[in-house]
Design an enzyme around this catalytic site. Structure first.
Site, PDB file in Angstrom:
ATOM      1  N   TYR A 172      -1.529  -0.247  10.730  1.00  0.00           N
ATOM      2  CA  TYR A 172      -1.795  -0.894   9.438  1.00  0.00           C
ATOM      3  C   TYR A 172      -0.592  -0.755   8.518  1.00  0.00           C
ATOM      4  O   TYR A 172      -0.128  -1.731   7.913  1.00  0.00           O
ATOM      5  CB  TYR A 172      -3.034  -0.251   8.803  1.00  0.00           C
ATOM      6  CG  TYR A 172      -3.226  -0.579   7.333  1.00  0.00           C
ATOM      7  CD1 TYR A 172      -3.799  -1.778   6.929  1.00  0.00           C
ATOM      8  CD2 TYR A 172      -2.822   0.325   6.347  1.00  0.00           C
ATOM      9  CE1 TYR A 172      -3.968  -2.080   5.580  1.00  0.00           C
ATOM     10  CE2 TYR A 172      -2.987   0.035   4.996  1.00  0.00           C
ATOM     11  CZ  TYR A 172      -3.557  -1.164   4.618  1.00  0.00           C
ATOM     12  OH  TYR A 172      -3.721  -1.453   3.283  1.00  0.00           O
ATOM     13  N   SER A 203       0.816  -1.219   0.000  1.00  0.00           N
ATOM     14  CA  SER A 203       0.000   0.000   0.000  1.00  0.00           C
ATOM     15  C   SER A 203       0.848   1.268   0.000  1.00  0.00           C
ATOM     16  O   SER A 203       1.923   1.306   0.590  1.00  0.00           O
ATOM     17  CB  SER A 203      -0.862  -0.027   1.265  1.00  0.00           C
ATOM     18  OG  SER A 203      -1.398   1.250   1.532  1.00  0.00           O
ATOM     19  N   GLU A 210       0.204   3.566   1.831  1.00  0.00           N
ATOM     20  CA  GLU A 210       0.318   3.920   3.245  1.00  0.00           C
ATOM     21  C   GLU A 210       1.723   3.610   3.778  1.00  0.00           C
ATOM     22  O   GLU A 210       2.146   4.182   4.777  1.00  0.00           O
ATOM     23  CB  GLU A 210      -0.722   3.162   4.073  1.00  0.00           C
ATOM     24  CG  GLU A 210      -2.125   3.713   3.944  1.00  0.00           C
ATOM     25  CD  GLU A 210      -2.271   5.123   4.500  1.00  0.00           C
ATOM     26  OE1 GLU A 210      -2.076   5.303   5.710  1.00  0.00           O
ATOM     27  OE2 GLU A 210      -2.571   6.036   3.729  1.00  0.00           O
TER      28      GLU A 210
HETATM   29  P1  NDP Z   1     -11.384  -4.720   1.733  1.00  0.00           P
HETATM   30  O1  NDP Z   1     -11.358  -4.241   3.128  1.00  0.00           O
HETATM   31  O2  NDP Z   1     -12.525  -4.362   0.844  1.00  0.00           O
HETATM   32  O3  NDP Z   1     -11.288  -6.329   1.733  1.00  0.00           O
HETATM   33  C1  NDP Z   1     -10.469  -6.994   2.629  1.00  0.00           C
HETATM   34  C2  NDP Z   1     -10.660  -8.491   2.478  1.00  0.00           C
HETATM   35  O4  NDP Z   1      -9.848  -9.168   3.442  1.00  0.00           O
HETATM   36  C3  NDP Z   1     -12.099  -8.960   2.699  1.00  0.00           C
HETATM   37  O5  NDP Z   1     -12.369 -10.010   1.818  1.00  0.00           O
HETATM   38  C4  NDP Z   1     -12.040  -9.456   4.133  1.00  0.00           C
HETATM   39  O6  NDP Z   1     -13.035 -10.417   4.432  1.00  0.00           O
HETATM   40  C5  NDP Z   1     -10.666 -10.095   4.123  1.00  0.00           C
HETATM   41  N1  NDP Z   1     -10.138 -10.322   5.463  1.00  0.00           N
HETATM   42  C6  NDP Z   1     -10.191  -9.495   6.529  1.00  0.00           C
HETATM   43  N2  NDP Z   1      -9.641 -10.086   7.591  1.00  0.00           N
HETATM   44  C7  NDP Z   1      -9.239 -11.305   7.196  1.00  0.00           C
HETATM   45  C8  NDP Z   1      -8.645 -12.409   7.863  1.00  0.00           C
HETATM   46  N3  NDP Z   1      -8.379 -12.354   9.157  1.00  0.00           N
HETATM   47  N4  NDP Z   1      -8.376 -13.521   7.144  1.00  0.00           N
HETATM   48  C9  NDP Z   1      -8.690 -13.581   5.830  1.00  0.00           C
HETATM   49  N5  NDP Z   1      -9.278 -12.588   5.150  1.00  0.00           N
HETATM   50  C10 NDP Z   1      -9.547 -11.472   5.847  1.00  0.00           C
HETATM   51  O7  NDP Z   1      -9.997  -4.269   1.074  1.00  0.00           O
HETATM   52  P2  NDP Z   1      -9.667  -3.911  -0.455  1.00  0.00           P
HETATM   53  O8  NDP Z   1     -10.302  -4.881  -1.343  1.00  0.00           O
HETATM   54  O9  NDP Z   1      -9.867  -2.462  -0.644  1.00  0.00           O
HETATM   55  O10 NDP Z   1      -8.081  -4.121  -0.464  1.00  0.00           O
HETATM   56  C11 NDP Z   1      -7.505  -5.391  -0.791  1.00  0.00           C
HETATM   57  C12 NDP Z   1      -6.085  -5.447  -0.248  1.00  0.00           C
HETATM   58  O11 NDP Z   1      -5.311  -4.401  -0.822  1.00  0.00           O
HETATM   59  C13 NDP Z   1      -5.977  -5.268   1.259  1.00  0.00           C
HETATM   60  O12 NDP Z   1      -4.878  -6.031   1.686  1.00  0.00           O
HETATM   61  C14 NDP Z   1      -5.664  -3.798   1.422  1.00  0.00           C
HETATM   62  O13 NDP Z   1      -4.983  -3.576   2.632  1.00  0.00           O
HETATM   63  C15 NDP Z   1      -4.780  -3.566   0.207  1.00  0.00           C
HETATM   64  N6  NDP Z   1      -4.777  -2.231  -0.340  1.00  0.00           N
HETATM   65  C16 NDP Z   1      -5.953  -1.619  -0.676  1.00  0.00           C
HETATM   66  C17 NDP Z   1      -5.933  -0.392  -1.289  1.00  0.00           C
HETATM   67  C18 NDP Z   1      -7.195   0.318  -1.668  1.00  0.00           C
HETATM   68  O14 NDP Z   1      -7.129   1.527  -1.944  1.00  0.00           O
HETATM   69  N7  NDP Z   1      -8.329  -0.366  -1.758  1.00  0.00           N
HETATM   70  C19 NDP Z   1      -4.652   0.281  -1.622  1.00  0.00           C
HETATM   71  C20 NDP Z   1      -3.483  -0.486  -1.262  1.00  0.00           C
HETATM   72  C21 NDP Z   1      -3.556  -1.691  -0.651  1.00  0.00           C
HETATM   73  P3  NDP Z   1     -14.531  -9.987   4.904  1.00  0.00           P
HETATM   74  O15 NDP Z   1     -15.256  -9.602   3.633  1.00  0.00           O
HETATM   75  O16 NDP Z   1     -15.033 -11.212   5.539  1.00  0.00           O
HETATM   76  O17 NDP Z   1     -14.374  -8.819   5.840  1.00  0.00           O
HETATM   77  P1  GDR Z   2      -6.891   5.543   3.588  1.00  0.00           P
HETATM   78  O1  GDR Z   2      -8.427   5.660   3.149  1.00  0.00           O
HETATM   79  O2  GDR Z   2      -6.700   5.794   5.034  1.00  0.00           O
HETATM   80  O3  GDR Z   2      -6.119   6.399   2.634  1.00  0.00           O
HETATM   81  O4  GDR Z   2      -6.594   3.997   3.350  1.00  0.00           O
HETATM   82  P2  GDR Z   2      -9.683   6.358   3.826  1.00  0.00           P
HETATM   83  O5  GDR Z   2     -10.665   6.510   2.731  1.00  0.00           O
HETATM   84  O6  GDR Z   2     -10.090   5.678   5.072  1.00  0.00           O
HETATM   85  O7  GDR Z   2      -9.106   7.804   4.231  1.00  0.00           O
HETATM   86  C1  GDR Z   2      -8.626   8.724   3.270  1.00  0.00           C
HETATM   87  C2  GDR Z   2      -8.433  10.076   3.933  1.00  0.00           C
HETATM   88  O8  GDR Z   2      -9.714  10.622   4.249  1.00  0.00           O
HETATM   89  C3  GDR Z   2      -9.652  11.187   5.550  1.00  0.00           C
HETATM   90  N1  GDR Z   2     -10.994  11.238   6.137  1.00  0.00           N
HETATM   91  C4  GDR Z   2     -11.764  10.180   6.443  1.00  0.00           C
HETATM   92  N2  GDR Z   2     -11.571   8.860   6.275  1.00  0.00           N
HETATM   93  C5  GDR Z   2     -12.553   8.025   6.669  1.00  0.00           C
HETATM   94  N3  GDR Z   2     -12.398   6.709   6.476  1.00  0.00           N
HETATM   95  N4  GDR Z   2     -13.711   8.460   7.241  1.00  0.00           N
HETATM   96  C6  GDR Z   2     -13.945   9.789   7.443  1.00  0.00           C
HETATM   97  O9  GDR Z   2     -14.980  10.170   7.974  1.00  0.00           O
HETATM   98  C7  GDR Z   2     -12.928  10.698   7.019  1.00  0.00           C
HETATM   99  N5  GDR Z   2     -12.826  12.050   7.036  1.00  0.00           N
HETATM  100  C8  GDR Z   2     -11.656  12.374   6.502  1.00  0.00           C
HETATM  101  C9  GDR Z   2      -8.692  10.272   6.289  1.00  0.00           C
HETATM  102  O10 GDR Z   2      -8.202  10.920   7.470  1.00  0.00           O
HETATM  103  C10 GDR Z   2      -7.639  10.028   5.223  1.00  0.00           C
HETATM  104  O11 GDR Z   2      -6.701  11.068   5.228  1.00  0.00           O
HETATM  105  C11 GDR Z   2      -7.088   3.321   2.208  1.00  0.00           C
HETATM  106  C12 GDR Z   2      -7.345   1.851   2.596  1.00  0.00           C
HETATM  107  O12 GDR Z   2      -7.986   1.214   1.531  1.00  0.00           O
HETATM  108  C13 GDR Z   2      -6.030   1.147   2.892  1.00  0.00           C
HETATM  109  O13 GDR Z   2      -6.276  -0.241   3.079  1.00  0.00           O
HETATM  110  C14 GDR Z   2      -5.106   1.332   1.699  1.00  0.00           C
HETATM  111  O14 GDR Z   2      -3.869   0.711   1.955  1.00  0.00           O
HETATM  112  C15 GDR Z   2      -4.910   2.812   1.421  1.00  0.00           C
HETATM  113  O15 GDR Z   2      -6.165   3.390   1.147  1.00  0.00           O
HETATM  114  C16 GDR Z   2      -4.008   3.052   0.219  1.00  0.00           C
END
Ligand code: NDP
Ligand code: GDR
Length: 346
Positions: free
Chosen positions: A157, A134, A136
Site C-alpha cells: 500500500y 499518506s 505510511e
Molecule cells: P476508505 O477505505 O474509508 O475509503 C476508500 C474509498 O475508495 C471507498 O469509497 C472505496 O469504495 C473506494 N475504492 C476502493 N477501491 C476502489 C476502486 N477500485 N475504484 C474506485 N474507488 C475505490 O478510506 P479513507 O476514507 O479512510 O481514506 C481516503 C483516502 O485517503 C484513501 O486513498 C486512503 O488511502 C487515504 N488516506 C487515508 C488516511 C486515513 O487515516 N483515513 C490517511 C492517509 C491517507 P467502497 O466504499 O465501494 O469500498
Molecule cells: P494504518 O491503520 O495501518 O496505520 O493505516 P490501522 O488502524 O489498520 O493500524 C494501525 C496500527 O494498529 C496496529 N494493529 C491493528 N490494526 C488493525 N487494523 N487491526 C488490528 O487488529 C490491529 N492490532 C494492532 C497495526 O499493526 C498498526 O500498527 C491507516 C489507513 O487508513 C491507511 O489507508 C492510511 O494511509 C494510514 O492509516 C495513514
C-alpha cells in the site's frame, strides 16, 4: 457554482469531504463502485433524488481500474476540482492483495491524472487535483516526519502511495498541472471503517459493554500513530486546492499515541478494564510494521492556516459515544430475536 469530483466518495473521508463541499456551495460528483449490496451508507444522509431541482450531489459508477469510464465521467462532470480519495486503503490487506492494491492506489492515480491531463488540453480547462497521500509513505523514516523527510514505505500500500505521490509531482512539473499531494497522518471518526484499529476497538468496546461480545483480538499494541479527526483533515484537503500554487503538505496533530494508549483511553472512558477483554492474534500482525508516526504539520499551519481542532481525548470519546449508541441499538434488536452479526475481520 464550483464543481468537484471525488473518487472514494463512499469512504470515510469522501463522506466528510462531500458534506464539507456541499456546505461551501459546491456541486459534488462522486465516483462509486458497483457492489452487490448498497455501499452508500456514509453518504445516504447527503443524497437527494437527482430529479429534484436543488440536488447538488450526483453519483457516477466508475472504478479506478477502468480508464475509459474515468475519462467519460470527467468529460461529463467537467470538474473544477478533483479529489482522488479512492483506494484499497487497508495496509495489512495490501500484503494479501499487493497487485490489486498497486493497480488501484498507484496506477489508478496515473489513470486519473492522465485523463485530466487530456481533458485540460482538449477543453482548455482549469482543473485542480488533490492526491490523498499518506504518512505510511514515511514508514520506517525517523520521527518527526515532515515534507522534507525521505520516504521509506513498508507495505505494498505504502509503496503504491509513494508512486502516486511522484506521479502527482511529475504531472505538476511536466504539464504544469495543479496537483497537490496531501501527506495525511491517520485520521479517524465514527465513520472509520470497522477493520481499522481505532474503530475496531470502539466498536468492540460498545458491544462488550452491552453484552454482545466478550473478547477483542488484536495484533501489535506497541505501534504509535499520530491520530486526528477526519472532519478536520478534509478541510486541509480543500485548503490545498484554494492555495495560489500546488504543493505538498503534511497534515497531522503533532502528538503520538500507541494502540495500547488508545485502548486504555477508550476502555477507561467506558468504565472497563481493557486487559480483561483484549487477546493477541498473530493474524493481525504485518510482515513489516510501521512503528512510529509523528507528523510535523507546521508548513500546513503557516501556509494554509490549518490546524486540528479535535484532540486525541475528544476523538476517542466521540467514537466511543457513537459506538455505545450503535451497540445499544444492536442489543435491542438482539433482545427482540434478531440475529446481530459478529465482527470477524480486522
Ligand atoms: P476508505 O477505505 O474509508 O475509503 C476508500 C474509498 O475508495 C471507498 O469509497 C472505496 O469504495 C473506494 N475504492 C476502493 N477501491 C476502489 C476502486 N477500485 N475504484 C474506485 N474507488 C475505490 O478510506 P479513507 O476514507 O479512510 O481514506 C481516503 C483516502 O485517503 C484513501 O486513498 C486512503 O488511502 C487515504 N488516506 C487515508 C488516511 C486515513 O487515516 N483515513 C490517511 C492517509 C491517507 P467502497 O466504499 O465501494 O469500498
Ligand atoms: P494504518 O491503520 O495501518 O496505520 O493505516 P490501522 O488502524 O489498520 O493500524 C494501525 C496500527 O494498529 C496496529 N494493529 C491493528 N490494526 C488493525 N487494523 N487491526 C488490528 O487488529 C490491529 N492490532 C494492532 C497495526 O499493526 C498498526 O500498527 C491507516 C489507513 O487508513 C491507511 O489507508 C492510511 O494511509 C494510514 O492509516 C495513514
Amino acid at each position: 457554482m464550483k464543481r468537484a469530483l471525488i473518487t472514494g466518495v463512499t469512504g470515510q473521508d469522501g463522506s466528510y469531504l462531500a458534506e464539507f463541499l456541499l456546505s461551501k456551495g459546491y456541486e459534488v460528483h462522486g465516483l462509486i463502485r458497483r457492489a452487490s449490496t448498497f455501499n452508500t451508507d456514509r453518504i445516504d444522509h447527503l443524497y437527494q433524488d437527482p430529479h429534484e431541482s436543488d440536488a447538488r450531489l450526483f453519483l457516477h459508477y466508475g472504478d479506478l481500474s477502468d480508464s475509459t469510464g474515468i475519462r467519460r465521467v470527467i468529460g461529463k462532470v467537467q470538474p473544477d476540482e478533483v479529489y482522488n480519495l479512492g483506494a484499497q486503503s487497508h495496509v495489512r490487506v495490501s500484503f494479501d492483495q499487493p497487485e490489486y492494491t498497486a493497480d488501484i492506489v498507484a496506477t489508478g492515480t496515473l489513470r486519473l491524472l492522465d485523463a485530466i491531463r487530456d481533458y485540460i488540453k482538449e477543453k482548455d480547462a482549469q482543473v485542480r487535483v488533490y492526491q490523498a497521500g499518506s504518512s505510511e509513505m514515511f514508514g520506517a523514516a525517523p520521527a518527526p516526519q515532515s515534507e522534507a523527510t525521505p520516504f521509506y514505505p513498508r507495505s505494498p500500500y505504502a509503496v503504491g502511495k509513494v508512486a502516486a505521490h511522484w506521479y502527482g509531482v511529475n504531472y505538476r512539473e511536466a504539464y504544469g498541472m495543479f496537483v497537490s499531494n496531501g501527506i495525511l497522518f491517520n485520521h479517524e471518526s465514527p465513520r472509520r471503517g470497522e477493520t481499522f484499529v481505532t474503530r475496531k476497538i470502539t466498536r468492540a468496546l460498545g458491544r462488550i459493554k452491552h453484552g454482545l461480545q466478550d473478547k477483542l483480538f488484536l495484533g501489535n499494541l506497541d505501534a504509535k500513530r499520530d491520530w486526528g479527526f477526519a472532519g478536520d483533515y478534509v478541510e486541509a484537503m480543500w485548503l490545498m486546492l484554494q492555495a495560489d500554487a500546488p504543493d505538498d503538505f503534511v497534515v497531522a496533530t503533532g502528538e503520538t499515541y500507541s494502540v495500547r494508549d488508545f485502548l486504555q483511553t477508550a476502555f477507561s472512558y467506558a468504565g472497563l478494564d481493557w486487559e480483561s477483554h483484549v487477546e493477541f492474534d498473530a493474524r493481525y500482525l504485518r510482515p513489516t510494521e510501521v512503528d512510529l508516526l509523528l507528523g510535523d504539520a507546521s508548513k500546513a499551519q503557516q501556509r494554509l492556516d490549518w490546524k486540528p481542532k479535535v484532540s486525541f481525548q475528544q476523538l476517542v470519546e466521540m467514537m466511543v459515544d457513537y459506538d455505545m449508541d450503535l451497540a445499544a441499538q444492536e442489543r435491542t434488536l438482539s433482545d427482540a430475536g434478531h440475529k446481530v452479526p459478529s465482527r470477524k475481520f480486522g
